[in-house]
Design a protein around this motif. Structure first.
Motif, PDB file in Angstrom:
ATOM      1  N   SER A   1     -39.282  21.135  -1.991  1.00 52.77           N
ATOM      2  CA  SER A   1     -39.142  20.778  -3.398  1.00 52.77           C
ATOM      3  C   SER A   1     -40.447  20.188  -3.900  1.00 52.77           C
ATOM      4  CB  SER A   1     -37.992  19.787  -3.596  1.00 52.77           C
ATOM      5  OG  SER A   1     -38.279  18.566  -2.936  1.00 52.77           O
TER       6      SER A   1
ATOM      7  N   LYS B   1     -37.764  20.103  -8.125  1.00 49.60           N
ATOM      8  CA  LYS B   1     -37.381  21.506  -8.307  1.00 49.60           C
ATOM      9  C   LYS B   1     -37.693  22.307  -7.035  1.00 49.60           C
ATOM     10  CE  LYS B   1     -36.182  20.799 -12.582  1.00 49.60           C
ATOM     11  NZ  LYS B   1     -37.011  21.280 -13.700  1.00 49.60           N
ATOM     12  N   PRO B   2     -37.016  23.446  -6.835  1.00 50.26           N
ATOM     13  CA  PRO B   2     -37.290  24.244  -5.638  1.00 50.26           C
ATOM     14  C   PRO B   2     -38.768  24.645  -5.547  1.00 50.26           C
ATOM     15  CG  PRO B   2     -35.296  25.015  -6.719  1.00 50.26           C
ATOM     16  CD  PRO B   2     -35.932  24.016  -7.648  1.00 50.26           C
TER      17      PRO B   2
ATOM     18  N   ALA C   1     -26.592  31.993  -2.791  1.00 56.25           N
ATOM     19  CA  ALA C   1     -27.173  30.968  -3.672  1.00 56.25           C
ATOM     20  C   ALA C   1     -28.396  30.315  -3.051  1.00 56.25           C
ATOM     21  CB  ALA C   1     -26.117  29.913  -4.003  1.00 56.25           C
ATOM     22  N   LYS C   2     -28.380  30.117  -1.734  1.00 59.16           N
ATOM     23  CA  LYS C   2     -29.533  29.482  -1.076  1.00 59.16           C
ATOM     24  C   LYS C   2     -30.760  30.389  -1.107  1.00 59.16           C
ATOM     25  CE  LYS C   2     -26.942  26.407   2.007  1.00 59.16           C
ATOM     26  NZ  LYS C   2     -26.675  26.028   3.426  1.00 59.16           N
TER      27      LYS C   2
ATOM     28  N   ARG D   1     -31.308  32.635  -3.385  1.00 61.46           N
ATOM     29  CA  ARG D   1     -31.735  32.623  -4.790  1.00 61.46           C
ATOM     30  C   ARG D   1     -32.602  31.399  -5.072  1.00 61.46           C
ATOM     31  NH1 ARG D   1     -27.739  33.314 -10.054  1.00 61.46           N
ATOM     32  NH2 ARG D   1     -29.065  32.247 -11.587  1.00 61.46           N
ATOM     33  N   GLU D   2     -32.233  30.265  -4.541  1.00 60.24           N
ATOM     34  CA  GLU D   2     -33.018  29.045  -4.738  1.00 60.24           C
ATOM     35  C   GLU D   2     -34.383  29.171  -4.061  1.00 60.24           C
ATOM     36  OE1 GLU D   2     -32.332  24.868  -2.839  1.00 60.24           O
ATOM     37  OE2 GLU D   2     -31.166  24.944  -4.711  1.00 60.24           O
TER      38      GLU D   2
ATOM     39  N   GLU E   1     -36.503  31.267  -6.280  1.00 64.52           N
ATOM     40  CA  GLU E   1     -36.895  30.445  -7.426  1.00 64.52           C
ATOM     41  C   GLU E   1     -38.064  29.543  -7.050  1.00 64.52           C
ATOM     42  OE1 GLU E   1     -35.292  26.684 -10.132  1.00 64.52           O
ATOM     43  OE2 GLU E   1     -33.821  27.835  -8.954  1.00 64.52           O
ATOM     44  N   GLY E   2     -38.032  29.016  -5.844  1.00 67.05           N
ATOM     45  CA  GLY E   2     -39.123  28.171  -5.371  1.00 67.05           C
ATOM     46  C   GLY E   2     -40.437  28.909  -5.260  1.00 67.05           C
TER      47      GLY E   2
ATOM     48  N   GLU F   1     -33.598  29.807 -14.590  1.00 63.36           N
ATOM     49  CA  GLU F   1     -33.981  28.506 -14.038  1.00 63.36           C
ATOM     50  C   GLU F   1     -35.502  28.321 -13.909  1.00 63.36           C
ATOM     51  OE1 GLU F   1     -30.019  29.878 -12.530  1.00 63.36           O
ATOM     52  OE2 GLU F   1     -32.065  30.690 -12.450  1.00 63.36           O
TER      53      GLU F   1
END
Length: 487
Positions: free
Chosen positions: A93, A97-98, A130-131, A133-134, A137-138, A207
């Motif tokens: 993080s 945020k990611p 979902a993980k 996807r995060e 996003e990171g 996001e």
């Protein structure tokens, strides 16, 4: 470069030699011709040693095992598709945020191009995980921060306090904390847009698209405009003391002369080799695609009609300039895209295995694979008229000056299959890919056309994950071909 430093090519050659001596020989003792009979190893890291585990990726691997007819191809897919997640990602993080750091494989640095390409094949399963996807996003967020740090850099360090790569420490250019190497390549700004746009298309999620990312978009637009060089050479220059001429840029680091015709100047190709003529056609066409994707994001996500219009206007200008200056005549194929031009009428006719190249234009979304101009250009690339098309006893494909003559890049074979509408051609590409892993069960950067045991980069995640993408595409579009025997 000081004598104590090591060049990137020498470092990679040493890494490959170490792998060959310590790991490959016990697995591969029968010669290239016997590769098809070898039972390739299941060579993923142990579960406890994997950097990241995606439930959706693991499910996809299990689902496809029953759909791949060739047993060795099944093993390669299971090794390669998760390789980026298994070995190259560090989720974390930043500012709450990611944030995800991604290495290329055997080099501890994050290339904007490679990190985007490595994560691209996972977009199709983001809705199921979902993980994951995060994690993506990171990557998008970190890439945005990297571009805002220096839009002319191609690679970045893990931490801003880390030193640049050993071969880049003494480069004559502006040195900025956090930059691992500062080679200006147009595609370094295109690939992150492609990934961000693909994320939005795949998930509908917004996001990553905050005010910081909007500033990233503005930075990309301004950098492209600056490198049209309508008002001078711009702020970027680069020189390196190296025995390899393509590692540096001529004429005080600003590149060979070219007319400002509306195309974007690039000092380096995606191979990290210097351009001969600064108007690099494949990257300009990739920029056209990226600018149009950026325009759509500006309109739909940011509701910024000014940015939307500016991106579309620049895309149209660059495309028109390519049509005027970036198309040439070939004696056999007729009108084809040139590789590089200078706006004065000088043209370089060739193609390189790296993407963007001429072969990958359809894959990267600039045109359809059945577009007549692309088809003629593709035929040129895959022919002896291209000086970097190599045909040997192990395979045929495209290489480039980065490694040298006679070395085929598996990425080029994958691009050939990904842009083909012919079952026979695709099947042959799968055979070549299957039979040239040197017994490792993984893709490599390149291999010698007559001897797959002579390869570079034992750990090259982009090539591995791209192979997974090819298999996923065939499972969806040509399941009968994938289920059939290759022999």
């Amino acid at each position: 470069m000081q004598s104590s430093d090591v060049t990137r090519r020498a470092w990679l050659k040493g890494a490959a030699a170490l792998t060959l001596s310590s790991r490959i020989r016990p697995l591969y003792g029968l010669g290239a011709a016997a590769a098809v009979d070898l039972h390739l190893p299941e060579a993923r890291p142990k579960p406890a040693d994997r950097r990241f585990v995606s439930t959706a990726v693991e499910e996809t691997i299990r689902e496809l095992q029953g759909k791949i007819g060739d047993p060795n191809l099944r093993v390669i897919f299971a090794n390669c598709f998760p390789n980026t997640l298994d070995t190259t990602v560090w989720p974390g993080s930043f500012a709450g945020k990611p944030d995800t750091y991604v290495v290329t494989g055997d080099i501890d640095a994050m290339w904007l191009r490679d990190s985007s390409a490595q994560l691209w094949p996972y977009l199709s399963v983001l809705k199921r995980d979902a993980k994951l996807r995060e994690l993506v996003e990171g990557v998008i967020r970190r890439q945005g921060r990297m571009i805002r740090t220096d839009p002319y850099a191609n690679a970045f360090t893990r931490n801003p306090t880390d030193k640049a790569l050993s071969w880049a420490v003494h480069d004559k250019t502006t040195h900025i904390p956090g930059v691992a190497e500062r080679k200006w390549e147009i595609d370094s700004l295109c690939y992150p847009i492609r990934l961000a746009y693909g994320y939005w298309q795949a998930t509908g999620g917004v996001e990553p698209f905050d005010s910081d990312w909007k500033q990233t978009a503005q930075t990309v637009l301004e950098t492209f405009r600056t490198q049209q060089r309508k008002d001078g050479k711009g702020p970027y220059s680069f020189q390196r003391s190296s025995p390899i001429p393509s590692d540096t840029v001529p004429l005080s680091g600003f590149g060979n002369p070219a007319r400002p015709v509306g195309m974007i100047f690039s000092m380096f190709r995606p191979s990290d080799d210097a351009c001969i003529y600064p108007l690099f056609v494949p990257a300009n066409l990739f920029a056209v695609t990226s600018l149009r994707q950026l325009a759509e994001l500006a309109h739909e996500v940011f509701k910024d009609e000014k940015l939307h219009g500016e991106c579309l206007a620049l895309a149209d200008e660059v495309e028109e300039a390519v049509k005027q200056h970036g198309i040439t005549e070939d004696a056999k194929q007729g009108r084809i895209f040139a590789y590089e031009v200078d706006g004065y009428g000088n043209v370089l006719k060739m193609d390189d295995a790296n993407a963007p190249g001429l072969l990958s234009l359809a894959y990267l979304g600039y045109c359809r694979a059945d577009d007549p101009l692309y088809q003629r250009t593709r035929a040129f690339t895959l022919s002896p008229a291209n000086p970097y098309f190599f045909k040997g006893s192990a395979a045929e494909g495209v290489g480039g000056p980065h490694i040298g003559l006679g070395y085929i890049w598996p990425i080029s074979i994958m691009m050939r299959a990904l842009t083909s509408g012919n079952d026979g051609e695709i099947r042959q590409c799968l055979r070549w890919l299957r039979d040239t892993t040197a017994g490792t069960g993984f893709m490599h950067e390149s291999f010698q056309r007559d001897d797959p045991k002579d390869f570079t980069r034992p750990w090259f995640a982009w090539a591995n994950t791209l192979f997974g993408e090819l298999i996923l595409k065939l499972a969806k579009e040509r399941p009968a071909l994938l289920a059939a025997s290759l022999d």
